[in-house]
Scaffold this motif. Sequence first.
Motif, PDB file in Angstrom:
ATOM      1  N   SER A   1       0.822  -1.211   0.000  1.00 35.82           N
ATOM      2  CA  SER A   1       0.000   0.000   0.000  1.00 35.82           C
ATOM      3  C   SER A   1       0.858   1.263   0.000  1.00 35.82           C
ATOM      4  O   SER A   1       2.051   1.247   0.301  1.00 35.82           O
ATOM      5  CB  SER A   1      -0.918   0.011   1.220  1.00 35.82           C
ATOM      6  OG  SER A   1      -0.165   0.189   2.405  1.00 35.82           O
TER       7      SER A   1
ATOM      8  N   ASN B   1       4.819   5.567   2.754  1.00 28.43           N
ATOM      9  CA  ASN B   1       4.900   6.832   3.486  1.00 28.43           C
ATOM     10  C   ASN B   1       5.589   6.693   4.844  1.00 28.43           C
ATOM     11  O   ASN B   1       5.841   7.701   5.510  1.00 28.43           O
ATOM     12  CB  ASN B   1       3.497   7.421   3.689  1.00 28.43           C
ATOM     13  CG  ASN B   1       2.865   7.846   2.371  1.00 28.43           C
ATOM     14  OD1 ASN B   1       3.573   8.203   1.418  1.00 28.43           O
ATOM     15  ND2 ASN B   1       1.541   7.813   2.302  1.00 28.43           N
TER      16      ASN B   1
ATOM     17  N   SER C   1       0.448   3.541   2.138  1.00 29.70           N
ATOM     18  CA  SER C   1       0.717   3.838   3.547  1.00 29.70           C
ATOM     19  C   SER C   1       2.091   3.325   3.962  1.00 29.70           C
ATOM     20  O   SER C   1       2.810   3.972   4.730  1.00 29.70           O
ATOM     21  CB  SER C   1      -0.360   3.218   4.435  1.00 29.70           C
ATOM     22  OG  SER C   1      -1.628   3.754   4.146  1.00 29.70           O
TER      23      SER C   1
END
Length: 479
Positions: A235, A240, A237
């Motif tokens: 993902s 990040n 996420s």
Amino acid sequence: MSGPVSFLASSIGTTEDAIRLLLSLLAGYPLSFMYRAYLYHQPNIYKHLYFIVIGLCLAVFNFGFDVYHSFLNIVLIYVVLLVTPGTKLSVGLAFFINTLYLTLGYIAHSTDTYDFKWTMPQCVLTLRLTGVVFDVYDGRKKSELSAEQKETALTKVPSLVELLSLCYCFGGFMIGPQFSMKRYLDFINGAFSHPKTGQAPDSIQPGLKRFCLGTLYIAIYQILGMFVSDDFLLSESFQNLGFLYKCGYITVWGKNLLNKYIGSWLLVEGSITILGLSYNGKDKNGNDLWNGCANVRTPEFEYANTFRDLIHCFNYNTNQWMAKYIFKRLRFLGNKLISQGVTLAYLAFWHGLHSGYYNCFLLEFLMTNMESQLVSLILKIEIVKTFQSKDYMKPVLWILRKILITLSMGYALVSFGLLITSKYYQIYAGMYFSLHIVFIFWPAVYFILTTYVIPRKKKYVVVPTNDVTTTLQDTPRFV
């Protein structure tokens, strides 16, 4: 049984194929108790038929009509054994036929995920059949064998019934482990019976312990999988996250991926142990050992803090097979690194055609090589040797090494678990290919360190000159 299987799969949150495999592994326990109760003292032919019929039923339950692939492969190898038994030609043909059949299966059925197809037990069968042909070959030249080869050498070609029984034995058909025809026939002939009573051995308690441990690992995998998943790894996420958070995540994720394999192998090992097939002699205190078919040495695996120890304890029987039938047979190459590279290349190819396997085993090769060279460097630096020998530093260094190897293995397993280049590439790119750079460029760093940085020990040679003894320091012609 598609209805109950579908219900279980949806309840647990997994696929129907995974449930079928799990049910097949668990079926080994009542089947093992049934064997002990009703077949243990029956004629061998009944025992063989029991394992053949049960194995075929489990194969049909999991793969349907595709069961014919394994049957056909077994018959082909039996023909090779009949036509050219105990020859180099038979070994070459076995390698070619088994590997080609498996490869064609991979080409026909590979997808972007791990496949529960007939190719899964076929990869186990590939090694088992090749091993039998090797053992017949070894049995024809006993005087030239190592002690290890003598343990499995076969003096005669097994019958087709014996070969089918070995291959379809529910204790090793689906996911392994590997065990030799010699061990299997000894088991069938009652060689592992209780020495005093002649009854089935006292292996129920050890088998149930492995069952409980396997269940624990599977439970940990399921629970931890709710927090560290492939979906999050792929993902935005995850991308990040900071670098250290990414390192921590793949460390836990990789360890949990191994939990799945460890749990599955322990479940199989438990049923094999109850059968009595895993008998491995006695320990120094005279207690029975039941680790002859252990595919993972759990205490050693969890405690291991070096790459070599970790790899040695995991997928143990497959690694032993690779060492015995490939690595050690490449001795004629005269180079251990080349032999190790060829063995790991075949191991990756045996797993499948996805690039992730090759990346993972390449990293494994580089990791173990770097570890060996680091150890040799430490032995040359007195201050480091003295520092790490301090008692108060041993637990600190153990924890540090454990963290580093678990992180490194998790990093390598990213490609093993995700398989497809487009998937694992984004993970590695998000981590700046950091460990790839470390492992790939380490040989150059090692060369520089050993050549220009770390001083070599001075060598002294005593040379008599007339009546005077002269000491020469670092004299090339004497070194």
